[in-house]
Motif scaffolding. Structure first.
Motif, PDB file in Angstrom:
ATOM      1  N   ALA A  46      63.487  64.524   9.487  1.00  0.00           N
ATOM      2  CA  ALA A  46      63.665  63.447  10.473  1.00  0.00           C
ATOM      3  C   ALA A  46      62.608  63.482  11.566  1.00  0.00           C
ATOM      4  O   ALA A  46      62.092  62.450  11.973  1.00  0.00           O
ATOM      5  CB  ALA A  46      65.063  63.530  11.086  1.00  0.00           C
ATOM      6  N   LEU A  49      56.351  61.570  12.659  1.00  0.00           N
ATOM      7  CA  LEU A  49      55.567  60.567  13.377  1.00  0.00           C
ATOM      8  C   LEU A  49      56.460  59.519  14.044  1.00  0.00           C
ATOM      9  O   LEU A  49      56.082  58.923  15.039  1.00  0.00           O
ATOM     10  CB  LEU A  49      54.601  59.894  12.406  1.00  0.00           C
ATOM     11  CG  LEU A  49      53.509  60.819  11.868  1.00  0.00           C
ATOM     12  CD1 LEU A  49      52.727  60.140  10.749  1.00  0.00           C
ATOM     13  CD2 LEU A  49      52.560  61.226  12.991  1.00  0.00           C
ATOM     14  N   GLY A  50      57.643  59.318  13.478  1.00  0.00           N
ATOM     15  CA  GLY A  50      58.565  58.355  14.080  1.00  0.00           C
ATOM     16  C   GLY A  50      58.878  58.730  15.518  1.00  0.00           C
ATOM     17  O   GLY A  50      58.903  57.879  16.404  1.00  0.00           O
ATOM     18  N   TYR A 126      52.448  55.881   6.268  1.00  0.00           N
ATOM     19  CA  TYR A 126      52.718  57.143   6.965  1.00  0.00           C
ATOM     20  C   TYR A 126      51.535  58.085   6.766  1.00  0.00           C
ATOM     21  O   TYR A 126      51.090  58.778   7.680  1.00  0.00           O
ATOM     22  CB  TYR A 126      53.979  57.770   6.370  1.00  0.00           C
ATOM     23  CG  TYR A 126      54.723  58.698   7.295  1.00  0.00           C
ATOM     24  CD1 TYR A 126      55.696  58.217   8.157  1.00  0.00           C
ATOM     25  CD2 TYR A 126      54.474  60.066   7.316  1.00  0.00           C
ATOM     26  CE1 TYR A 126      56.395  59.049   9.008  1.00  0.00           C
ATOM     27  CE2 TYR A 126      55.160  60.919   8.162  1.00  0.00           C
ATOM     28  CZ  TYR A 126      56.125  60.401   9.002  1.00  0.00           C
ATOM     29  OH  TYR A 126      56.816  61.231   9.848  1.00  0.00           O
ATOM     30  N   TYR A 244      64.350  54.430  11.084  1.00  0.00           N
ATOM     31  CA  TYR A 244      63.117  55.135  10.704  1.00  0.00           C
ATOM     32  C   TYR A 244      63.173  56.594  11.135  1.00  0.00           C
ATOM     33  O   TYR A 244      62.908  57.508  10.363  1.00  0.00           O
ATOM     34  CB  TYR A 244      61.961  54.427  11.406  1.00  0.00           C
ATOM     35  CG  TYR A 244      60.575  54.853  11.023  1.00  0.00           C
ATOM     36  CD1 TYR A 244      59.875  54.182  10.024  1.00  0.00           C
ATOM     37  CD2 TYR A 244      59.936  55.883  11.686  1.00  0.00           C
ATOM     38  CE1 TYR A 244      58.584  54.539   9.694  1.00  0.00           C
ATOM     39  CE2 TYR A 244      58.638  56.245  11.358  1.00  0.00           C
ATOM     40  CZ  TYR A 244      57.965  55.565  10.369  1.00  0.00           C
ATOM     41  OH  TYR A 244      56.678  55.928  10.053  1.00  0.00           O
ATOM     42  N   SER A 245      63.565  56.786  12.395  1.00  0.00           N
ATOM     43  CA  SER A 245      63.516  58.129  12.954  1.00  0.00           C
ATOM     44  C   SER A 245      64.589  59.034  12.353  1.00  0.00           C
ATOM     45  O   SER A 245      64.349  60.202  12.082  1.00  0.00           O
ATOM     46  CB  SER A 245      63.674  58.048  14.475  1.00  0.00           C
ATOM     47  OG  SER A 245      63.386  59.282  15.045  1.00  0.00           O
ATOM     48  N   ILE A 252      67.794  58.253   1.863  1.00  0.00           N
ATOM     49  CA  ILE A 252      67.456  59.665   1.964  1.00  0.00           C
ATOM     50  C   ILE A 252      68.640  60.528   2.401  1.00  0.00           C
ATOM     51  O   ILE A 252      68.892  61.593   1.843  1.00  0.00           O
ATOM     52  CB  ILE A 252      66.246  59.834   2.899  1.00  0.00           C
ATOM     53  CG1 ILE A 252      65.019  59.365   2.126  1.00  0.00           C
ATOM     54  CG2 ILE A 252      66.077  61.263   3.364  1.00  0.00           C
ATOM     55  CD1 ILE A 252      63.822  59.124   2.939  1.00  0.00           C
ATOM     56  N   SER A 347      58.832  65.107   2.495  1.00  0.00           N
ATOM     57  CA  SER A 347      60.190  64.694   2.126  1.00  0.00           C
ATOM     58  C   SER A 347      60.223  63.233   1.676  1.00  0.00           C
ATOM     59  O   SER A 347      60.987  62.868   0.780  1.00  0.00           O
ATOM     60  CB  SER A 347      61.181  65.026   3.244  1.00  0.00           C
ATOM     61  OG  SER A 347      61.624  63.898   3.899  1.00  0.00           O
TER      62      SER A 347
END
Ligand code: PFF
Length: 487
Positions: A46, A49-50, A126, A244-245, A252, A347
């Motif tokens: 988790a 970059l988010g 990403y 996203y974060s 997922i 991941s």
């Protein structure tokens, strides 16, 4: 199979999608090494970059405090409920997204498929940002800090520059290598040391930033909500960022939940992941927004300049002002961000690989090849949005958003996944849990191992508030961009 520890090897034996004891009469699936194994693995995925790159620029763009407030409210209500739903769904069925939805209703399999498309959109871009981070890490070894801090350094690097392809490819090859060699666990262990280092360094930078002239105004901007800046776009932006974060609405967490043992407390783990992930995002904002104020000179300037380049344009000015220590700290910082990005990208890529393996019944090695080629090709294409395809602006031409050439292909891919697909997947997931399988199925699953303190919140969110909010916001946003209404 009944291995107690989650390892890439165990995963090799039991590819994602193999049922475990979640359904009667099927064999047991491998599980995490305890509750903390799950928390740490999910946190490593988790936090990336988010949190460090995306959250601060969105907070800056959408007016600071009001964005922060909306974000936090969304995380503790909707984010919590959706993460509980996804992980419990995974643990109940013992399957990753597609299998999990279809195990409970064949008709709803398509939601699993939709969710599975998301990682294929996110991973290519990403990796591009991962390439930018790699470039900055290397630059602090070979280029003077003052040059990196120069306003033109970032655009000079990303625009019309063959070097960007090189960094993208290098970053992706590292990801592929780690996944192919099955050494993800090792990388995760390294990350357990590096993550605290990143936190300490971010706190140091945040505190130092406060000594810069004008930075205090930035803190006020970041912490004090200005309700006049509230909009449907802001809520949708905060929601997309939350998905996203926290790695939600992309299947997922269903997969992660499928490895979670029936003995451990799901709610406690979900809360820990949320606090950790949100804490790091807030910290990243403290590191970047006050400095942006010092450099750009005020709220309006920060809001208009905030975009994917914010972190890269702003932080080097801090390192430049630190004298001889600057290049060392600059290198260290970007090296830590590099590792956070790497674990997350690994991941993401693992997920793409297992979707290919499960979907086409292929061996893992072959799936790595197919997913790898696909992501590389799409990544190169998206990167061309800063190069030969600079003229392409689908956000403007297809959706009428912003002004022509204000956004590139990368923004478009980000928009597609975070603003369109993920809210749709989240909405469908709420309807599925709320009205098809019914919340009780999830509540019963949670209660196998613990109490469910947030049970009432969960039911109200999943059945009523979240789907209504999502539908209203999505429709309002579409009508607004189409020019039918003005909000
Ligand atoms: N949550 C990650 C971040 O905030 O950077 C992005 C991500 C990583 C999404 C891994 C999904 C995933 F599987």
């Amino acid at each position: 199979m009944s291995t107690d520890h989650y390892t890439p090897e165990a995963q090799e034996e039991a590819p994602l999608g193999v049922p475990h004891d979640g359904l009667p009469g099927v064999p047991k699936r491998s599980s995490w090494s305890g509750k903390w194994g799950f928390i740490l693995a999910a946190a490593a995925s988790a936090v990336g970059l988010g949190n460090l790159w995306r959250f601060p620029y969105l907070a800056a763009k959408y007016g600071g405090g009001i964005f922060l407030l909306v974000y936090i409210v969304l995380v503790v209500t909707f984010g919590f409920s959706l993460m509980m739903a996804e992980t419990a769904l995974g643990r109940k069925t013992g399957q990753s997204a597609i299998g999990a939805f279809s195990a409970l209703s064949k008709k709803w399999k398509f939601v699993g498929i939709l969710a599975s498309i998301v990682p294929f959109i996110i991973t290519p871009y990403y990796a591009i940002i991962g390439g930018w981070v790699t470039k900055y890490m290397v630059s602090y070894i070979v280029t003077p800090a003052a040059e990196i801090a120069d306003g033109g350094f970032f655009t000079g690097f990303i625009l019309m520059n063959p070097e960007t392809y090189l960094y993208l490819i290098v970053f992706l090859l590292i990801v592929y290598l780690v996944v192919a060699l099955g050494v993800n666990k090792g990388i995760e262990n390294v990350n357990k040391v590096l993550m605290p280092a990143l936190i300490i360094m971010s706190i140091g930078i945040s505190v130092y930033a406060l000594t810069l002239p004008g930075a205090i105004d930035g803190v006020a901007f970041y912490l004090i909500p200005d309700f006049s800046k509230f909009s449907a776009e802001l809520v949708l932006g905060a929601m997309g960022q939350m998905f996203y974060s926290l790695s939600l609405a992309m299947g997922i967490m269903i997969t992660y939940g499928s490895y979670f043992s029936k003995e451990h407390d799901l709610e406690h783990s979900v809360r820990r992941i949320e606090v950790f992930d949100t804490g790091i995002a807030i910290l990243a904002g403290f590191m970047i927004i006050p400095v942006s104020f010092a450099v750009l000179g005020g709220g309006e300037a920060v809001m208009t300049h905030a975009g994917p380049g914010l972190m890269f344009g702003i932080l080097p000015t801090v390192f430049d002002s630190l004298g001889a220590a600057g290049p060392i700290l600059g290198f260290l910082f970007f090296a830590l961000v590099f590792f956070a990005a790497l674990t997350s990208c690994i991941s993401l890529f693992e997920t793409c690989t297992s979707i290919v393996a499960d979907g086409f019944h292929l061996r893992r090695k072959f799936s790595i090849l197919i997913a790898g080629v696909f992501i590389m090709v799409v990544g190169i294409f998206v990167n061309m949005g800063y190069d030969n395809l600079l003229w392409m602006d689908p956000m403007y031409t297809l959706f009428g958003i912003g002004e022509y050439q204000n956004s590139q292909l990368l923004d478009f891919f980000d928009f597609l996944s975070n603003t369109i697909l993920m809210p749709i997947v989240a909405l469908l997931t709420c309807i599925f849990i709320g009205y098809v399988v019914k919340p009780k199925a999830i509540i019963d699953e949670v209660k196998i191992s613990s109490k469910f303190n947030g049970e009432k919140l969960f039911v109200v969110m999943i059945k009523y508030i979240a789907p209504v909010l999502l539908a209203v916001i999505l429709v309002a946003y579409v009508l607004n961009t189409a020019g039918v209404i003005a909000i």
